[in-house]
Motif scaffolding. Sequence first.
Motif, PDB file in Angstrom:
ATOM      1  N   PHE B 107      79.544  24.137  72.085  1.00  0.00           N
ATOM      2  CA  PHE B 107      78.535  23.289  71.648  1.00  0.00           C
ATOM      3  C   PHE B 107      77.439  24.125  72.680  1.00  0.00           C
ATOM      4  O   PHE B 107      76.890  23.925  72.358  1.00  0.00           O
ATOM      5  CB  PHE B 107      78.947  21.912  72.245  1.00  0.00           C
ATOM      6  CG  PHE B 107      78.460  20.800  72.336  1.00  0.00           C
ATOM      7  CD1 PHE B 107      77.988  20.748  71.032  1.00  0.00           C
ATOM      8  CD2 PHE B 107      77.508  21.074  73.414  1.00  0.00           C
ATOM      9  CE1 PHE B 107      76.757  19.585  70.805  1.00  0.00           C
ATOM     10  CE2 PHE B 107      75.848  19.781  73.105  1.00  0.00           C
ATOM     11  CZ  PHE B 107      75.333  18.962  71.873  1.00  0.00           C
ATOM     12  N   GLY B 108      78.185  24.595  73.677  1.00  0.00           N
ATOM     13  CA  GLY B 108      77.074  25.047  74.871  1.00  0.00           C
ATOM     14  C   GLY B 108      76.520  26.578  73.779  1.00  0.00           C
ATOM     15  O   GLY B 108      75.298  26.039  73.683  1.00  0.00           O
ATOM     16  N   PRO B 109      76.959  26.751  73.978  1.00  0.00           N
ATOM     17  CA  PRO B 109      77.199  28.420  73.031  1.00  0.00           C
ATOM     18  C   PRO B 109      75.933  28.414  72.060  1.00  0.00           C
ATOM     19  O   PRO B 109      74.892  29.204  71.679  1.00  0.00           O
ATOM     20  CB  PRO B 109      77.939  29.271  72.973  1.00  0.00           C
ATOM     21  CG  PRO B 109      79.311  28.892  73.924  1.00  0.00           C
ATOM     22  CD  PRO B 109      78.830  27.474  73.832  1.00  0.00           C
ATOM     23  N   GLU B 110      77.026  27.021  71.449  1.00  0.00           N
ATOM     24  CA  GLU B 110      75.823  27.173  70.198  1.00  0.00           C
ATOM     25  C   GLU B 110      74.707  26.701  69.713  1.00  0.00           C
ATOM     26  O   GLU B 110      74.201  26.524  69.450  1.00  0.00           O
ATOM     27  CB  GLU B 110      76.310  25.758  69.379  1.00  0.00           C
ATOM     28  CG  GLU B 110      77.908  26.204  68.840  1.00  0.00           C
ATOM     29  CD  GLU B 110      78.621  25.574  67.915  1.00  0.00           C
ATOM     30  OE1 GLU B 110      79.943  25.695  67.041  1.00  0.00           O
ATOM     31  OE2 GLU B 110      78.430  24.037  67.919  1.00  0.00           O
ATOM     32  N   ASN B 111      74.593  25.880  71.430  1.00  0.00           N
ATOM     33  CA  ASN B 111      72.709  25.427  71.195  1.00  0.00           C
ATOM     34  C   ASN B 111      72.064  26.860  72.154  1.00  0.00           C
ATOM     35  O   ASN B 111      71.248  26.510  71.775  1.00  0.00           O
ATOM     36  CB  ASN B 111      73.423  24.281  72.526  1.00  0.00           C
ATOM     37  CG  ASN B 111      73.364  23.066  72.174  1.00  0.00           C
ATOM     38  OD1 ASN B 111      73.188  22.432  71.261  1.00  0.00           O
ATOM     39  ND2 ASN B 111      74.016  22.245  73.032  1.00  0.00           N
ATOM     40  N   LEU B 112      72.555  26.954  72.585  1.00  0.00           N
ATOM     41  CA  LEU B 112      71.733  28.851  72.941  1.00  0.00           C
ATOM     42  C   LEU B 112      71.505  29.672  71.910  1.00  0.00           C
ATOM     43  O   LEU B 112      70.811  30.164  71.803  1.00  0.00           O
ATOM     44  CB  LEU B 112      72.896  30.122  74.543  1.00  0.00           C
ATOM     45  CG  LEU B 112      72.707  29.171  74.900  1.00  0.00           C
ATOM     46  CD1 LEU B 112      74.167  29.995  76.474  1.00  0.00           C
ATOM     47  CD2 LEU B 112      72.078  28.481  76.030  1.00  0.00           C
ATOM     48  N   GLY B 113      72.692  29.055  71.195  1.00  0.00           N
ATOM     49  CA  GLY B 113      71.690  30.005  69.347  1.00  0.00           C
ATOM     50  C   GLY B 113      72.206  31.819  69.820  1.00  0.00           C
ATOM     51  O   GLY B 113      72.191  31.967  68.968  1.00  0.00           O
ATOM     52  N   LEU B 114      73.427  31.155  69.798  1.00  0.00           N
ATOM     53  CA  LEU B 114      74.163  33.185  70.211  1.00  0.00           C
ATOM     54  C   LEU B 114      74.720  33.311  68.579  1.00  0.00           C
ATOM     55  O   LEU B 114      74.957  31.964  68.118  1.00  0.00           O
ATOM     56  CB  LEU B 114      75.484  32.966  70.967  1.00  0.00           C
ATOM     57  CG  LEU B 114      74.549  32.740  72.439  1.00  0.00           C
ATOM     58  CD1 LEU B 114      75.969  32.193  73.553  1.00  0.00           C
ATOM     59  CD2 LEU B 114      74.132  33.675  73.533  1.00  0.00           C
ATOM     60  N   PRO B 115      74.521  34.797  68.847  1.00  0.00           N
ATOM     61  CA  PRO B 115      75.487  34.993  66.682  1.00  0.00           C
ATOM     62  C   PRO B 115      76.965  34.245  67.220  1.00  0.00           C
ATOM     63  O   PRO B 115      77.822  34.631  67.856  1.00  0.00           O
ATOM     64  CB  PRO B 115      75.199  36.327  67.233  1.00  0.00           C
ATOM     65  CG  PRO B 115      74.899  37.098  68.357  1.00  0.00           C
ATOM     66  CD  PRO B 115      74.909  35.907  69.038  1.00  0.00           C
ATOM     67  N   PRO B 116      77.417  33.827  65.776  1.00  0.00           N
ATOM     68  CA  PRO B 116      78.761  33.472  65.236  1.00  0.00           C
ATOM     69  C   PRO B 116      79.800  34.100  66.446  1.00  0.00           C
ATOM     70  O   PRO B 116      80.561  33.631  67.253  1.00  0.00           O
ATOM     71  CB  PRO B 116      79.079  33.449  64.220  1.00  0.00           C
ATOM     72  CG  PRO B 116      77.557  32.922  63.787  1.00  0.00           C
ATOM     73  CD  PRO B 116      77.239  34.206  64.720  1.00  0.00           C
ATOM     74  N   ASN B 117      80.008  35.317  66.199  1.00  0.00           N
ATOM     75  CA  ASN B 117      81.131  36.696  66.633  1.00  0.00           C
ATOM     76  C   ASN B 117      81.285  35.931  68.348  1.00  0.00           C
ATOM     77  O   ASN B 117      81.764  36.283  69.240  1.00  0.00           O
ATOM     78  CB  ASN B 117      81.189  37.980  66.240  1.00  0.00           C
ATOM     79  CG  ASN B 117      79.697  38.346  66.610  1.00  0.00           C
ATOM     80  OD1 ASN B 117      78.615  37.459  66.461  1.00  0.00           O
ATOM     81  ND2 ASN B 117      80.399  39.633  66.805  1.00  0.00           N
ATOM     82  N   VAL B 118      79.751  36.458  68.591  1.00  0.00           N
ATOM     83  CA  VAL B 118      79.940  35.578  70.499  1.00  0.00           C
ATOM     84  C   VAL B 118      80.611  34.887  70.728  1.00  0.00           C
ATOM     85  O   VAL B 118      80.738  34.499  71.975  1.00  0.00           O
ATOM     86  CB  VAL B 118      78.457  36.115  71.037  1.00  0.00           C
ATOM     87  CG1 VAL B 118      77.721  36.089  72.279  1.00  0.00           C
ATOM     88  CG2 VAL B 118      77.382  37.785  70.494  1.00  0.00           C
ATOM     89  N   ILE B 119      79.846  33.783  70.045  1.00  0.00           N
ATOM     90  CA  ILE B 119      80.151  32.245  70.453  1.00  0.00           C
ATOM     91  C   ILE B 119      82.247  32.534  70.503  1.00  0.00           C
ATOM     92  O   ILE B 119      82.619  31.732  71.445  1.00  0.00           O
ATOM     93  CB  ILE B 119      79.562  31.445  69.997  1.00  0.00           C
ATOM     94  CG1 ILE B 119      78.335  30.676  69.457  1.00  0.00           C
ATOM     95  CG2 ILE B 119      81.063  30.079  70.364  1.00  0.00           C
ATOM     96  CD1 ILE B 119      77.526  30.455  68.599  1.00  0.00           C
ATOM     97  N   ARG B 120      82.373  33.322  69.503  1.00  0.00           N
ATOM     98  CA  ARG B 120      84.044  32.770  68.756  1.00  0.00           C
ATOM     99  C   ARG B 120      84.460  33.704  70.171  1.00  0.00           C
ATOM    100  O   ARG B 120      85.654  33.036  71.403  1.00  0.00           O
ATOM    101  CB  ARG B 120      84.316  33.606  67.807  1.00  0.00           C
ATOM    102  CG  ARG B 120      86.179  33.777  67.500  1.00  0.00           C
ATOM    103  CD  ARG B 120      85.853  32.678  66.920  1.00  0.00           C
ATOM    104  NE  ARG B 120      87.137  31.290  67.969  1.00  0.00           N
ATOM    105  CZ  ARG B 120      87.687  30.886  67.693  1.00  0.00           C
ATOM    106  NH1 ARG B 120      87.102  30.021  66.099  1.00  0.00           N
ATOM    107  NH2 ARG B 120      88.502  30.205  68.183  1.00  0.00           N
ATOM    108  N   GLU B 121      84.029  34.570  70.892  1.00  0.00           N
ATOM    109  CA  GLU B 121      84.642  35.502  72.001  1.00  0.00           C
ATOM    110  C   GLU B 121      84.530  35.101  73.103  1.00  0.00           C
ATOM    111  O   GLU B 121      85.240  34.855  73.834  1.00  0.00           O
ATOM    112  CB  GLU B 121      83.418  37.027  72.330  1.00  0.00           C
ATOM    113  CG  GLU B 121      84.280  37.965  71.434  1.00  0.00           C
ATOM    114  CD  GLU B 121      83.632  38.691  71.062  1.00  0.00           C
ATOM    115  OE1 GLU B 121      82.502  39.340  72.331  1.00  0.00           O
ATOM    116  OE2 GLU B 121      83.231  39.372  70.482  1.00  0.00           O
ATOM    117  N   ARG B 122      83.608  34.603  73.886  1.00  0.00           N
ATOM    118  CA  ARG B 122      83.027  33.548  74.574  1.00  0.00           C
ATOM    119  C   ARG B 122      84.677  31.883  74.838  1.00  0.00           C
ATOM    120  O   ARG B 122      84.893  31.534  75.884  1.00  0.00           O
ATOM    121  CB  ARG B 122      81.961  33.503  74.599  1.00  0.00           C
ATOM    122  CG  ARG B 122      80.900  34.226  74.937  1.00  0.00           C
ATOM    123  CD  ARG B 122      79.334  33.339  75.860  1.00  0.00           C
ATOM    124  NE  ARG B 122      78.781  34.214  75.790  1.00  0.00           N
ATOM    125  CZ  ARG B 122      77.166  34.073  76.871  1.00  0.00           C
ATOM    126  NH1 ARG B 122      77.370  32.678  76.781  1.00  0.00           N
ATOM    127  NH2 ARG B 122      76.728  34.901  76.828  1.00  0.00           N
TER     128      ARG B 122
END
Lengths: 269, 288, 288
Positions: B107-122
Amino acid sequence: MIKDITFGQYFPAKSIIHRLDPRIKLVLSLMFIIFIFVAQNAVSLAFIGTLTLLFVLISRVPVSLFLKNIKAILFVIILTSVLNALYVTTGNVLLEFWIIKITADGVKRALFMSARIIILIISSSLLTYTTTPTELTDAIERLLKPLRFIGLGEAVHVMAMMITIALRFIPTLIEETDKIMSAQKARGADLESGTLFERIKALIPILVPLLISSVRRAYDLAEAMECRCYNGGSGRQRMKQLKLAGRDYLSLAVLVVCMSAIIAFNIIF
Amino acid sequence: MDNIIEVSDVTFEYTDNDNVSTVLKNLSLSVERGSFTVILGHNGSGKSTLAKLMSGLLKPDSGTVTVDGITTADEQNEIEVHRRVGMVFQNPDNQIVATIVEEDVAFGPENLGLPPNVIRERVDSALKTVDMYDYRLHAPHKLSGGQKQRVAIAGIIAMEPECIVFDEPTSMLDPKGRREVMDTIYRLNKEKNITIVLITHYMEEVEKADRVVVMDSGEILLDGKPSDVFSQVEKIKEIGLDVPQTTELLYLLKQNGYELPDGVIATGDCVSELLALLRRENCGNTEC
Amino acid sequence: MATLSVENLTYVYGEKSPFQKTAIEDVTFSAKSGEIIGVIGHTGSGKSTLVQHFNGLLKANSGKVLLDGADIWENPKEIRKIRFKIGMVFQYPEYQLFEETVYKDIAFGPTNMGLSAEDINKRVLDTAQMLGITAEMLEKSPFDLSGGEKRRVAIAGVMAMQPEIIVFDEPTAGLDPAGRDIVLEKIKEYRDRTGALVFIVSHSMEDMARVADKLLVMNSGHLSMFDTVKKVFSNPQKLKKIGLNVPQVTKVFSALKEKGIPVDENVFTVNDAVSYLLSFLKGGKNND
């Protein structure tokens, strides 16, 4: 235990239907429902029925679960059948007494309508059994995305967020209701007897704490969401991207073929 | 000294039906980058308000709060402040948004608008850090309190903050959950070098902190290393807080005229001090 | 004088469903007026399930709960009357407050008992006084009180029913040390005044060492130990095996003994530890 109730009807299994893109599943389900109403004669309806049965088998969801859902609305099916049987008075008279007249056409009509309702139930259950509530919400949000061109983008996002939060908190609130009920029963609250008015009044000690706690939870959640940089739908990216795969295009093609077949059956028979 | 959070001369008031109550009075506090600070205080001492000021949820009535040099009072800085200082709250249920563990952490990384693959890694790395990776596809409401709280922590670390403020994160947990969460918090500080501000009234959670701040009626009463703060047993008890049993035991013996150090917290240290004392006092020669 | 006996109690959750789970199995014990019994065990050990059988909130699959020798389910329609005799204070009881005023909320239980207005008034005022709830507070909305005050009001709501047996499920959870001390003291006072039988479900061994006479230890649905505090705590290995602990000062004493100091291991509170060590240091020898 009350908290073990699974919300929604998702039945985890490994089937091609489970793996389909939820957007496609949602669109196909809507198309299928249209089929059911487009089908005007027994042959096309039988064809749809066969298709539905086939999908149920492919989905690997136990048939008993579908029967359970049909049983739940059995009353509606019976009522519709009876009304239809009474309403249609053309054709050979099978039975007549007092003001009641049952005809062959009436029975046919009743059977046709019941079959329609049953197929409708099975096909919509198929969607909810093979798709999680989260996937469904996601699918709705993404399918409605074009609405942003008429300025409804944020509204769509807010609606989807609300459904997600509701799905998340329903089990928590059910558990909480259970707890509050036990606590008030321990203070001698009588929830089981009395007149209707008394029973409604007896709910106050449960509803007030539940309401207050929901407001508190909402407030807490809002702060937690703010801390996690939530700022509405704009600028938000999703971790899970939905991508259409070969199977999605294939299923779409299959349904289009079926649609044509039904229209053909409607004309031929 | 490099400070991640600077609270300077902050006053915060709370208005309720024309009654103005001052929660914080001219309070100043800075938190060093990479440190582990515990804030102690009884309910109503202003510690939760301080936590919310530090994480930018509340804005000071006067004075300033800066995070990594950014002023929290400016609405425009909100996202920048929140991505630097995360916050974990008391009630584990009320901070989980999604119906699946990994989606909540995202949820947080999604709100930051990061690329999907970066969100997945995090998300994967955050879940592994809190030891909840195996539960990534579970429904949050079926987890234990300690597990939920660790999911909440993962949701914060997936935003890769510099600092996390914990507001009584263990007070609704059982001893097992409390241990799981505390172990996770220590690990974040030691291994990920995340600055920790922990608000609590459990004294045993103080042991491994670099610094303890004791608050009372909106002011800082004591501030120092755990052993220094816990040498002030009387002051702490006066404001209705506890000291660890080990600290209290040695303190009371000292009151009775035995020579013992102040502010001993760990069980092992307490045992060695008692052994040394018994040896000194030569207890009855025959047994010792 | 009241006696509560539990005979071969077994309870299965969600029987014949995929979620079937035996919560408690074949539990038997008996307790009488005037005792404070600590119910301990890790989460999921069945301790909360067990106590909910005492007043018929749960009905066992097999076995009996006897109040003064009579089965509480003898007449299922009269189960409400049993609940007036066996009171139950749930975890975070302040979340069940609902009335407009504190007075009305405390009166809810006594009103349900069908007492006269005069009796209800007397009970509310007496209970409020015992729990330090002032006349001014009685007229306030319960939602305007502090956390510790709300807890006391919720407890008063059950105590005003003057049950002969009263069960507290983690009465101090989430309170700060001062709030915790007040609640424990008031529970003790209730027992002293009314001679009631008291059960306290708790995770805090330190609290139990202070107030309990006996401990009932639950482990995976079974009654593992039921004995005096002294006997239970003198078996730290067994407690550790089922995921429980002894108070910190008891650990200190065990460690001293391991180092060859002939101290008594049966020390559970700081005050006992201090007086024991003082006489040990002075006399050089203490076998009591």
